[in-house]
Each structure stands twice: as structure tokens, then as C-alpha cells.
Design a protein around this motif. Structure first.
Motif, PDB file in Angstrom:
ATOM      1  N   VAL A  26       0.817  -1.217   0.000  1.00 36.19           N
ATOM      2  CA  VAL A  26       0.000   0.000   0.000  1.00 36.19           C
ATOM      3  C   VAL A  26       0.851   1.269   0.000  1.00 36.19           C
ATOM      4  CG1 VAL A  26      -0.227   0.348   2.505  1.00 36.19           C
ATOM      5  CG2 VAL A  26      -2.115   0.984   0.988  1.00 36.19           C
ATOM      6  N   ALA A  27       2.095   1.155   0.423  1.00 38.93           N
ATOM      7  CA  ALA A  27       2.954   2.344   0.549  1.00 38.93           C
ATOM      8  C   ALA A  27       3.131   3.070  -0.777  1.00 38.93           C
ATOM      9  CB  ALA A  27       4.312   1.951   1.120  1.00 38.93           C
ATOM     10  N   GLY A  28       3.193   2.318  -1.865  1.00 44.21           N
ATOM     11  CA  GLY A  28       3.429   2.928  -3.159  1.00 44.21           C
ATOM     12  C   GLY A  28       2.230   3.627  -3.759  1.00 44.21           C
ATOM     13  N   SER A  29       1.088   3.576  -3.101  1.00 43.10           N
ATOM     14  CA  SER A  29      -0.134   4.193  -3.609  1.00 43.10           C
ATOM     15  C   SER A  29      -0.434   5.481  -2.842  1.00 43.10           C
ATOM     16  CB  SER A  29      -1.308   3.231  -3.467  1.00 43.10           C
ATOM     17  OG  SER A  29      -1.659   3.087  -2.099  1.00 43.10           O
ATOM     18  N   ASN A  30      -1.561   6.111  -3.204  1.00 41.27           N
ATOM     19  CA  ASN A  30      -2.038   7.285  -2.471  1.00 41.27           C
ATOM     20  C   ASN A  30      -3.285   6.961  -1.652  1.00 41.27           C
ATOM     21  OD1 ASN A  30      -0.232   9.494  -3.142  1.00 41.27           O
ATOM     22  ND2 ASN A  30      -0.961   9.276  -5.248  1.00 41.27           N
ATOM     23  N   ALA A  31      -3.615   5.684  -1.538  1.00 47.19           N
ATOM     24  CA  ALA A  31      -4.837   5.265  -0.856  1.00 47.19           C
ATOM     25  C   ALA A  31      -4.776   5.578   0.633  1.00 47.19           C
ATOM     26  CB  ALA A  31      -5.066   3.763  -1.062  1.00 47.19           C
ATOM     27  N   SER A  32      -5.931   5.904   1.195  1.00 47.81           N
ATOM     28  CA  SER A  32      -6.028   6.089   2.644  1.00 47.81           C
ATOM     29  C   SER A  32      -5.889   4.741   3.331  1.00 47.81           C
ATOM     30  CB  SER A  32      -7.376   6.718   3.012  1.00 47.81           C
ATOM     31  OG  SER A  32      -7.526   7.973   2.394  1.00 47.81           O
ATOM     32  N   VAL A  33      -5.269   4.753   4.503  1.00 44.50           N
ATOM     33  CA  VAL A  33      -5.025   3.515   5.253  1.00 44.50           C
ATOM     34  C   VAL A  33      -5.592   3.660   6.654  1.00 44.50           C
ATOM     35  CG1 VAL A  33      -3.281   1.904   6.101  1.00 44.50           C
ATOM     36  CG2 VAL A  33      -2.917   3.109   3.932  1.00 44.50           C
ATOM     37  N   VAL A  67     -11.902  16.898   3.543  1.00 38.55           N
ATOM     38  CA  VAL A  67     -10.477  16.891   3.204  1.00 38.55           C
ATOM     39  C   VAL A  67     -10.127  15.622   2.438  1.00 38.55           C
ATOM     40  CG1 VAL A  67      -8.130  16.910   4.122  1.00 38.55           C
ATOM     41  CG2 VAL A  67      -9.871  18.320   5.178  1.00 38.55           C
ATOM     42  N   LEU A  68     -10.690  14.501   2.861  1.00 36.82           N
ATOM     43  CA  LEU A  68     -10.426  13.232   2.196  1.00 36.82           C
ATOM     44  C   LEU A  68     -10.955  13.219   0.764  1.00 36.82           C
ATOM     45  CD1 LEU A  68     -11.104  10.731   5.099  1.00 36.82           C
ATOM     46  CD2 LEU A  68      -9.111  10.653   3.620  1.00 36.82           C
ATOM     47  N   GLN A  69     -12.137  13.764   0.579  1.00 34.76           N
ATOM     48  CA  GLN A  69     -12.793  13.693  -0.727  1.00 34.76           C
ATOM     49  C   GLN A  69     -12.368  14.814  -1.670  1.00 34.76           C
ATOM     50  OE1 GLN A  69     -16.991  11.443   0.403  1.00 34.76           O
ATOM     51  NE2 GLN A  69     -16.979  13.652   0.169  1.00 34.76           N
ATOM     52  N   ALA A 110      -2.006  16.034   0.938  1.00 34.54           N
ATOM     53  CA  ALA A 110      -1.490  15.217   2.044  1.00 34.54           C
ATOM     54  C   ALA A 110      -2.225  13.885   2.078  1.00 34.54           C
ATOM     55  CB  ALA A 110      -1.670  15.940   3.376  1.00 34.54           C
ATOM     56  N   ARG A 111      -1.476  12.830   2.202  1.00 29.75           N
ATOM     57  CA  ARG A 111      -2.080  11.505   2.341  1.00 29.75           C
ATOM     58  C   ARG A 111      -2.493  11.293   3.783  1.00 29.75           C
ATOM     59  NH1 ARG A 111       0.908   5.799   0.981  1.00 29.75           N
ATOM     60  NH2 ARG A 111      -0.967   4.491   0.944  1.00 29.75           N
ATOM     61  N   ILE A 112      -3.640  10.662   3.988  1.00 33.31           N
ATOM     62  CA  ILE A 112      -4.131  10.441   5.340  1.00 33.31           C
ATOM     63  C   ILE A 112      -4.001   8.971   5.732  1.00 33.31           C
ATOM     64  CG2 ILE A 112      -6.151  10.494   6.848  1.00 33.31           C
ATOM     65  CD1 ILE A 112      -7.100  12.955   5.457  1.00 33.31           C
ATOM     66  N   VAL A 113      -3.312   8.754   6.843  1.00 34.22           N
ATOM     67  CA  VAL A 113      -3.252   7.436   7.481  1.00 34.22           C
ATOM     68  C   VAL A 113      -3.864   7.607   8.863  1.00 34.22           C
ATOM     69  CG1 VAL A 113      -1.771   5.585   8.319  1.00 34.22           C
ATOM     70  CG2 VAL A 113      -1.173   6.789   6.214  1.00 34.22           C
ATOM     71  N   ALA A 114      -4.884   6.837   9.183  1.00 35.10           N
ATOM     72  CA  ALA A 114      -5.568   6.962  10.471  1.00 35.10           C
ATOM     73  C   ALA A 114      -5.387   5.681  11.276  1.00 35.10           C
ATOM     74  CB  ALA A 114      -7.052   7.251  10.257  1.00 35.10           C
ATOM     75  N   GLU A 160     -20.490   6.817   9.183  1.00 31.23           N
ATOM     76  CA  GLU A 160     -20.272   5.656   8.316  1.00 31.23           C
ATOM     77  C   GLU A 160     -19.557   6.054   7.033  1.00 31.23           C
ATOM     78  OE1 GLU A 160     -22.691   1.782   6.526  1.00 31.23           O
ATOM     79  OE2 GLU A 160     -23.786   3.439   7.470  1.00 31.23           O
ATOM     80  N   ASP A 161     -19.913   7.216   6.464  1.00 28.29           N
ATOM     81  CA  ASP A 161     -19.259   7.630   5.220  1.00 28.29           C
ATOM     82  C   ASP A 161     -17.776   7.900   5.431  1.00 28.29           C
ATOM     83  OD1 ASP A 161     -19.745   9.854   6.776  1.00 28.29           O
ATOM     84  OD2 ASP A 161     -20.848  10.974   5.248  1.00 28.29           O
ATOM     85  N   LEU A 162     -17.397   8.460   6.581  1.00 22.51           N
ATOM     86  CA  LEU A 162     -15.978   8.676   6.878  1.00 22.51           C
ATOM     87  C   LEU A 162     -15.265   7.352   7.101  1.00 22.51           C
ATOM     88  CD1 LEU A 162     -13.580  10.527   7.439  1.00 22.51           C
ATOM     89  CD2 LEU A 162     -14.373  10.740   9.808  1.00 22.51           C
ATOM     90  N   TYR A 163     -15.956   6.424   7.761  1.00 19.96           N
ATOM     91  CA  TYR A 163     -15.359   5.108   8.007  1.00 19.96           C
ATOM     92  C   TYR A 163     -14.961   4.448   6.696  1.00 19.96           C
ATOM     93  CZ  TYR A 163     -15.072   0.118   9.029  1.00 19.96           C
ATOM     94  OH  TYR A 163     -14.653  -1.189   9.113  1.00 19.96           O
ATOM     95  N   TRP A 164     -15.886   4.433   5.733  1.00 17.71           N
ATOM     96  CA  TRP A 164     -15.582   3.766   4.463  1.00 17.71           C
ATOM     97  C   TRP A 164     -14.560   4.541   3.647  1.00 17.71           C
ATOM     98  CZ3 TRP A 164     -16.491  -0.982   4.673  1.00 17.71           C
ATOM     99  CH2 TRP A 164     -17.627  -1.496   5.287  1.00 17.71           C
ATOM    100  N   ARG A 165     -14.489   5.844   3.832  1.00 10.83           N
ATOM    101  CA  ARG A 165     -13.488   6.628   3.107  1.00 10.83           C
ATOM    102  C   ARG A 165     -12.101   6.402   3.679  1.00 10.83           C
ATOM    103  NH1 ARG A 165     -10.859   7.831  -0.014  1.00 10.83           N
ATOM    104  NH2 ARG A 165     -10.672   9.578  -1.447  1.00 10.83           N
ATOM    105  N   LEU A 166     -12.020   6.192   4.993  1.00  9.55           N
ATOM    106  CA  LEU A 166     -10.733   5.905   5.630  1.00  9.55           C
ATOM    107  C   LEU A 166     -10.295   4.463   5.408  1.00  9.55           C
ATOM    108  CD1 LEU A 166     -11.218   7.641   9.104  1.00  9.55           C
ATOM    109  CD2 LEU A 166      -9.573   8.332   7.360  1.00  9.55           C
ATOM    110  N   ASN A 167     -11.268   3.582   5.377  1.00 14.60           N
ATOM    111  CA  ASN A 167     -10.996   2.145   5.383  1.00 14.60           C
ATOM    112  C   ASN A 167     -10.767   1.588   3.978  1.00 14.60           C
ATOM    113  OD1 ASN A 167     -10.665  -0.267   6.812  1.00 14.60           O
ATOM    114  ND2 ASN A 167     -12.762  -0.904   6.382  1.00 14.60           N
ATOM    115  N   VAL A 168     -10.036   2.336   3.139  1.00 15.57           N
ATOM    116  CA  VAL A 168      -9.725   1.843   1.793  1.00 15.57           C
ATOM    117  C   VAL A 168      -8.834   0.615   1.909  1.00 15.57           C
ATOM    118  CG1 VAL A 168      -8.632   2.404  -0.410  1.00 15.57           C
ATOM    119  CG2 VAL A 168      -9.971   4.135   0.799  1.00 15.57           C
ATOM    120  N   VAL A 169      -7.775   0.752   2.688  1.00 15.69           N
ATOM    121  CA  VAL A 169      -6.890  -0.396   2.953  1.00 15.69           C
ATOM    122  C   VAL A 169      -6.744  -0.537   4.465  1.00 15.69           C
ATOM    123  CG1 VAL A 169      -4.622  -1.423   2.606  1.00 15.69           C
ATOM    124  CG2 VAL A 169      -5.634  -0.017   0.798  1.00 15.69           C
TER     125      VAL A 169
END
Length: 328
Positions: A11-18, A109-111, A128-132, A149-158
Motif C-alpha cells: 500500500v505504501a506505493g499508492s495514495n490510498a487512505s489507510v 479533506v479526504l474527498q 497530504a495523504r491520510i493514514v488513520a 459511516e461515510d468517513l469510516y468507508w473513506r478511511l478504510n480503503v486499505v
């Protein structure tokens, strides 16, 4: 842990939220730091924010910044963490501690990668990439309506779930060696040998504080050892005698909340037969807390829910379940 490392590298090589999940002390910040260092953002800043350490108003200012005069004490413009992390990574620890109001702004900020400083109308953007991280079950927080719930699914990409130390006891010898080397160097000591039974005692222990607790005990052993050997005498009593009780102070003021809580739990355990420990102790304490807060709020459930930090519907259900007076 090999699976944790595999996902981290991938996942490090991507921009996905973790979203990093795990008990307190398992090393969530270390995984977040590894994600940043292995990413193409490694040349940018790695900004840490402990969401549980600040009030809602202070946390909002900390994250988004503020302009002069936005509130009492705001004597100058201040850059927020998202702005400071442009081109890097923001690590939001204890994300479960944020309020529902602040969660709406985090979602934006995420979207949209946009935000406003507190007291300002100008829109700023951030790359800025977000890791929570959370030490609680966020899906359960969503069910209890304490987390969007919408924030949960936006954060929980990986998601990355770090197992507690008691589920990976085979890692303990390597961790001991690592911390011994570190604290020997820091304290100019030479504790390098393992006494008889030390590894076995550590691998048999239940580790409620996880790796952080292990780190604490190794540092203590290095400092207190009078020889070059880490022996059973250097370990806490709870680990050596197999006690299930944590290595906590047994003395304290009767007015100290921590001491009183410890005494209440010990009393409850002593009076509880069978496996109904949770219902006998936790549920009874929760019932009493709700009862007293209702009295404090004159029976107004909306005020009581705010005081307790829970959703009003959740409070209403608990009042019915516990048979407390329903007076709103």
C-alpha cells in the motif's frame, strides 16, 4: 505480522487512505511511519496528530489552522497540520476520538482535498495523504452512531490490523534483543545475557500493554540490573508469579480515581462466580454512571447523552435495558 508487513509494503506505493487497527501499544504509529518512508512522499513531512489529546475546538485549529482573531488567544495566523503536511503524510491517531462535527470536515479533506482555517472563508487545498489509526472497533462505533459511516468507508480503503503481542508470542525473543540493544546503548550498559526462565516467563505473560509494555520492562531491567544478565529478579512480580494482575501500584489515596477503580474491580471479581464478569462489574458501573448523570441533568436525556458522550437513542435504550426512570 508477515501479512502486516506485506500489506504495508504493497500500500505504501499508492495514495490510498489507510486505516490501522489494533490495541494500544501494538505499534500502529510505527506502521504509519513505515508507510510514509516506503512511499514516494518520503521526502515530504510526516505529521502526527493525536486526536484523543485535544478538545474539539483545539483539535480543529490544530488540523486546519486559524486566522488572527478567530477566537480568544488567536493573536496571529497559524498553519494547520494538513497545510504543513502538503506533499507528505498526516497520521491521525485515535481517530475514534473526533466529534461528529469534526468528522464532516475530515470527510471533505479526504474527498475534496480542501479545507478552511478556523475563522477564515478562503479555501485552501492540500496534497497530504491520510493514514488513520484506532484502538477501538470503528464499525461498532458506527453502529453506536459515534462515528460517521461515510468517513469510516473513506478511511478504510486499505485496513491493516496489527495483532496483539499475546497472539504472536514467537516475536518476543526478537523484540527483547532489539530493546536490550537499544537501551544498553542509551544507558551505557551491557546487559546481554538471558537468565534461566526469562524467555519462558515473558512468553507465558498475557501482555495487556502489548509491545509498549515489553519495551517498558526491558528498559527497567537494563537500568536496574547489577550484572550483565537479565534475570527473573529484574522482571515485574506479575510476570514471574503468573498473576493476572497488571504491575500497578497497590497503594494510593482513597480519593484517587485510578486506585478506587482498581479496588472496585477487585471487589467485583471477588464477589463474582462463574464467567459473568462483564455483566456483574461493567454493566453495574455503567448503570450507576447513567443514573447519576441523569440526576445531574434533572432527567433530561438530551443533556445526559451529551454529558456521557453517547447518542441520545443509545442512552434511551440503555435506560430501558437497565430499568432506570425514563423522564425526558
Amino acid at each position: 505480522m508477515q501479512e502486516v508487513y506485506r500489506i504495508t509494503r504493497r500500500v505504501a506505493g499508492s495514495n490510498a487512505s489507510v486505516l490501522i487497527l489494533g490495541e494500544t501499544g501494538v505499534g500502529k504509529e510505527l506502521i504509519a511511519d513505515a508507510i510514509h518512508k516506503l512511499s514516494h512522499r518520503s521526502g515530504g513531512p510526516f505529521v502526527r496528530v493525536n486526536c484523543g489529546a485535544l478538545s474539539e475546538s483545539l483539535l480543529e485549529s490544530e488540523l486546519f489552522g486559524h486566522v488572527r482573531g478567530a477566537f480568544t488567544g488567536a493573536v496571529a495566523n497559524r498553519t494547520g497540520r494538513f497545510e504543513a503536511a502538503h506533499g507528505g503524510t498526516v497520521f491521525l491517531d485515535e481517530i475514534n476520538s473526533t466529534s461528529l462535527t469534526l468528522q464532516v470536515k475530515l470527510l471533505r479533506v479526504l474527498q475534496e482535498k480542501e479545507f478552511e482555517r478556523v475563522g477564515d472563508t478562503s479555501t485552501l487545498s492540500t496534497d497530504a495523504r491520510i493514514v488513520a489509526a484506532s484502538n477501538r472497533d470503528l464499525m461498532n462505533e458506527v453502529r453506536e452512531e459515534r462515528f460517521r459511516e461515510d468517513l469510516y468507508w473513506r478511511l478504510n480503503v486499505v485496513p491493516i490490523e496489527i495483532p496483539p503481542l499475546r497472539h504472536r508470542r514467537e516475536d518476543i525473543p526478537a523484540l527483547i534483543s532489539f530493546f536490550l540493544e537499544h537501551y544498553n546503548e542509551v544507558n551505557d550498559r551491557y546487559v546481554v545475557h538471558m537468565g534461566k526462565g526469562v524467555i519462558e516467563a515473558m512468553q507465558s505473560y498475557h501482555w495487556p500493554g502489548n509491545v509498549r509494555e515489553l519495551q517498558n520492562y526491558i528498559e527497567r531491567a537494563v537500568v536496574m540490573s547489577e550484572t550483565d544478565e537479565l534475570s527473573l529478579d529484574n522482571l515485574p512480580r506479575c510476570m514471574v508469579d503468573g498473576s493476572d494482575q497488571a504491575d500497578l501500584p497497590q497503594h494510593g489515596s482513597p480519593n484517587d480515581f485510578g486506585t478506587m477503580a482498581q479496588q472496585v474491580v477487585q471487589l467485583g471479581l471477588g464477589q463474582t462466580a462463574g464467567d459473568e464478569v462483564h455483566a456483574s462489574i461493567v454493566d453495574r458501573i455503567e448503570k450507576e454512571v447513567i443514573r447519576q448523570v441523569l440526576l445531574e441533568c434533572n432527567g433530561v436525556q438530551t443533556k445526559a447523552a451529551t454529558r456521557l458522550g453517547i447518542n441520545r437513542n443509545t442512552l434511551h435504550k440503555k435506560i430501558k435495558d437497565y430499568g432506570l426512570a425514563d423522564s425526558d
